[in-house]
Design an enzyme around this catalytic site. Structure first.
Site, PDB file in Angstrom:
ATOM      1  CE  LYS A 120     -19.853  13.180  -4.274  1.00 23.45           C
ATOM      2  NZ  LYS A 120     -19.202  14.118  -3.212  1.00 23.45           N
TER       3      LYS A 120
HETATM    4  C1  LIG Z   1     -16.729  10.934  -8.798  1.00 19.97           C
HETATM    5  C2  LIG Z   1     -16.243  11.732  -7.980  1.00 19.97           C
HETATM    6  N1  LIG Z   1     -15.023  11.604  -7.277  1.00 19.97           N
HETATM    7  C3  LIG Z   1     -14.212  11.972  -6.667  1.00 19.97           C
HETATM    8  C4  LIG Z   1     -15.146  13.215  -5.874  1.00 19.97           C
HETATM    9  C5  LIG Z   1     -14.252  13.879  -4.716  1.00 19.97           C
HETATM   10  O1  LIG Z   1     -14.695  13.534  -3.615  1.00 19.97           O
HETATM   11  P1  LIG Z   1     -14.580  14.701  -2.111  1.00 19.97           P
HETATM   12  O2  LIG Z   1     -15.220  15.828  -2.527  1.00 19.97           O
HETATM   13  O3  LIG Z   1     -15.342  13.853  -1.209  1.00 19.97           O
HETATM   14  O4  LIG Z   1     -13.255  14.829  -2.058  1.00 19.97           O
HETATM   15  C6  LIG Z   1     -16.127  13.552  -6.043  1.00 19.97           C
HETATM   16  C7  LIG Z   1     -16.999  14.839  -5.738  1.00 19.97           C
HETATM   17  O5  LIG Z   1     -17.168  14.986  -4.696  1.00 19.97           O
HETATM   18  C8  LIG Z   1     -16.808  13.007  -7.127  1.00 19.97           C
HETATM   19  O6  LIG Z   1     -18.226  13.157  -7.713  1.00 19.97           O
HETATM   20  N1  LIG Z   2     -18.091  16.494  -6.279  1.00 20.29           N
HETATM   21  C1  LIG Z   2     -19.039  16.746  -5.445  1.00 20.29           C
HETATM   22  C2  LIG Z   2     -18.862  18.275  -4.763  1.00 20.29           C
HETATM   23  C3  LIG Z   2     -19.731  18.366  -3.576  1.00 20.29           C
HETATM   24  O1  LIG Z   2     -19.069  17.857  -2.571  1.00 20.29           O
HETATM   25  P1  LIG Z   2     -19.630  17.199  -1.242  1.00 20.29           P
HETATM   26  O2  LIG Z   2     -19.183  15.761  -0.945  1.00 20.29           O
HETATM   27  O3  LIG Z   2     -19.213  18.199  -0.242  1.00 20.29           O
HETATM   28  O4  LIG Z   2     -21.351  17.097  -1.394  1.00 20.29           O
HETATM   29  C4  LIG Z   2     -20.376  16.568  -6.265  1.00 20.29           C
HETATM   30  O5  LIG Z   2     -20.201  15.630  -7.115  1.00 20.29           O
HETATM   31  O6  LIG Z   2     -20.963  17.248  -6.138  1.00 20.29           O
END
Ligand SMILES: Cc1ncc(COP(=O)(O)O)c(C=O)c1O
Ligand SMILES: N[C@@H](CCOP(=O)(O)O)C(=O)O
Length: 462
Positions: free
Chosen positions: A112
């Site tokens: 993120k």
């Molecule tokens: C560590 C981790 N892996 C994978 C994901 C999944 O990613 P996305 O929500 O973009 O599919 C998340 C949360 O979004 C996460 O925090």
């Molecule tokens: N896994 C995410 C969930 C929110 O996802 P987002 O990519 O839409 O912000 C988290 O860790 O909060």
């Protein structure tokens, strides 16, 4: 570059407007009107550049006239200055044809940070220029929230409220959100699951009176700028393995579908991606839907990969928009059906989705086994989310085409699960070594729109 909503009824916006708006006013998500294309020679020219230089070239066509080249370069430089690895997103080889893309060298140890650090800089620059103030409200299953709080803490023109499901994020994730002392950031613990938190955030965007009164903005992956920033590492990693002269595949641990959708955008831009593989945990609605066309959330089961405990996957709407030939009214209809329990994807749209995405599921025992096996055979300690990626990737490997699995978080964010599976305790990096001694600040709030809005209004009555 103009941005359109997946539901076809909201105003068409510029990059800066779409970024500061978050959710479209028709409830949809913004996407560029057309996806820019990079010629093979332009992709090849990324080889040998720094991550920041590559980021500039990949993202520039999307920014329009929001920032000059010099401003945008400076924004990118500041965004990635706090990363602890010189490559920002290094590749590690797990096997003859299998590579791990480590995306956890940013300040909060999850992928993120790639987008959130950039958005923090973009918001700051845009708000300084237009003199406005915004109230960011976000939902998190652990990582988005900590990355957002880190990126926006102490910023003059921004308040940040993060809703997280109480008791359903790891202790490290919770402490990352609750220990920053700056009074513009607020960690709100909500009874329920991530899906409840995300639903309340969308409710707030759809309450126009509240939205306009507080100047609501969003930094979940409903915000196009979040997805855009994540497109970059698909290019840098593929190029380092020989693209555009050689195809690569990616496996992506998936929950809200933002990260894998960034991979899809990279492919549409011209990156030769053979397969994009969606890897889910036991909350496998995306795997089921990509297999049988049925999208019916049936309750979240808590897992050792809590950040992927999601059943209402926000960005899947963007994939549906593309699969339905950018027909906003068809998407709006599906989203109405979702409110009533779920929908069936049409045969044509399913075929398009399957042409673009493979999928697989990994249960709790398979997750632990993947952590243990990878540690034993390679010495790489995986977080449970990354382990899900590795397990599913191993099922989808084909000879010749390199597979890149995204390692989305640092194992130290989930020490209990990692230690149970591997016998190894993953230590926190030095900048977070005293995390457990810092004092916490958490507000518990009912899972109720009115209660959450009242709290936010009170705290933003500057
Ligand atoms: C560590 C981790 N892996 C994978 C994901 C999944 O990613 P996305 O929500 O973009 O599919 C998340 C949360 O979004 C996460 O925090
Ligand atoms: N896994 C995410 C969930 C929110 O996802 P987002 O990519 O839409 O912000 C988290 O860790 O909060």
């Amino acid at each position: 570059m103009r941005y359109v909503s997946t539901r076809g009824q909201a105003p068409v916006l510029s990059f800066e407007e779409a970024m500061l708006t978050g959710l479209a006013r028709d409830g949809g998500l913004y996407l560029p009107e057309a996806i820019p294309h990079m010629a093979p020679a332009e992709i090849a020219a990324l080889a040998g550049l720094s991550y920041e230089e590559a980021a500039f070239r990949v993202m520039r066509p999307y920014i329009g006239d929001a920032f000059t080249d010099a401003e945008f370069e400076a924004i990118i430089a500041r965004a990635y200055a706090g990363f602890t690895h010189a490559a920002r997103a290094p590749l590690v080889q797990l096997g003859p044809n299998h590579h791990l893309l480590e995306l956890f060298h940013g300040p909060t140890l999850a992928f993120k940070d790639f987008a959130m650090q950039l958005i923090g800089q973009l918001f700051e620059a845009a708000l300084k220029r237009n003199g406005k103030r915004v109230c960011i409200v976000g939902a998190t299953s652990g990582d988005t929230g900590s990355a957002a709080i880190e990126a926006f803490r102490g910023l003059e023109a921004v308040d940040v409220f993060i809703l997280y499901p109480q008791g359903r994020v790891s202790e490290v994730q919770r402490r990352q959100m609750s220990t920053p002392a700056e009074d513009n950031v607020h960690a709100l613990a909500v009874e329920g699951h991530f899906d409840d938190c995300q639903a309340r955030v969308k409710d707030m965007f759809n309450d126009f009176e509240f939205r306009d009164a507080v100047g609501l903005a969003g930094v979940n992956s409903i915000n196009w700028a979040r997805v855009l920033a994540q497109v970059v590492y698909y290019f840098t990693s593929a190029v380092s393995l020989g693209a555009p002269h050689r195809e690569v595949s990616f496996t992506v641990p998936t929950g809200n579908f933002g990260d894998i959708f960034a991979g899809y955008i990279a492919k549409r831009m011209g990156l030769p991606i053979a397969r994009l593989v969606v890897a889910t945990n036991q909350n496998d609605i995306l795997h089921r839907c990509l297999s049988n066309a049925e999208y019916r959330p049936d309750g979240v089961i808590p897992s050792i990969s809590p950040s992927m405990d999601i059943q209402v996957s926000s960005n899947f709407e963007r994939a549906l928009f593309e699969a339905y030939g950018r027909d906003g009214s068809a998407v709006a209809q599906l989203m109405e059906e979702l409110k009533a329990g779920g929908f069936t994807v049409s045969q044509g749209a399913l075929q398009t989705l399957q042409e673009n995405f493979d999928s697989g599921r990994c249960d709790e025992n398979q997750t632990r086994a993947a952590i243990r096996r990878t540690w034993d055979t390679t010495g790489e300690l995986l977080c449970p989310h990354s382990a899900i990626g590795v397990h599913v990737a191993e099922e989808h490997m084909v000879p010749v085409v390199p597979m890149i699995t995204l390692a989305t978080a640092h194992p130290a964010k989930f020490p209990a699960a990692v230690e149970e599976a591997s016998g190894q305790h993953p230590p926190l990096p030095s900048h977070m070594a005293d995390l457990y001694e810092r004092s916490e600040r958490i507000t518990e709030v009912e899972n109720d729109l009115g209660a959450i809005e009242t709290l936010i209004k009170e705290r933003t009555a500057h």
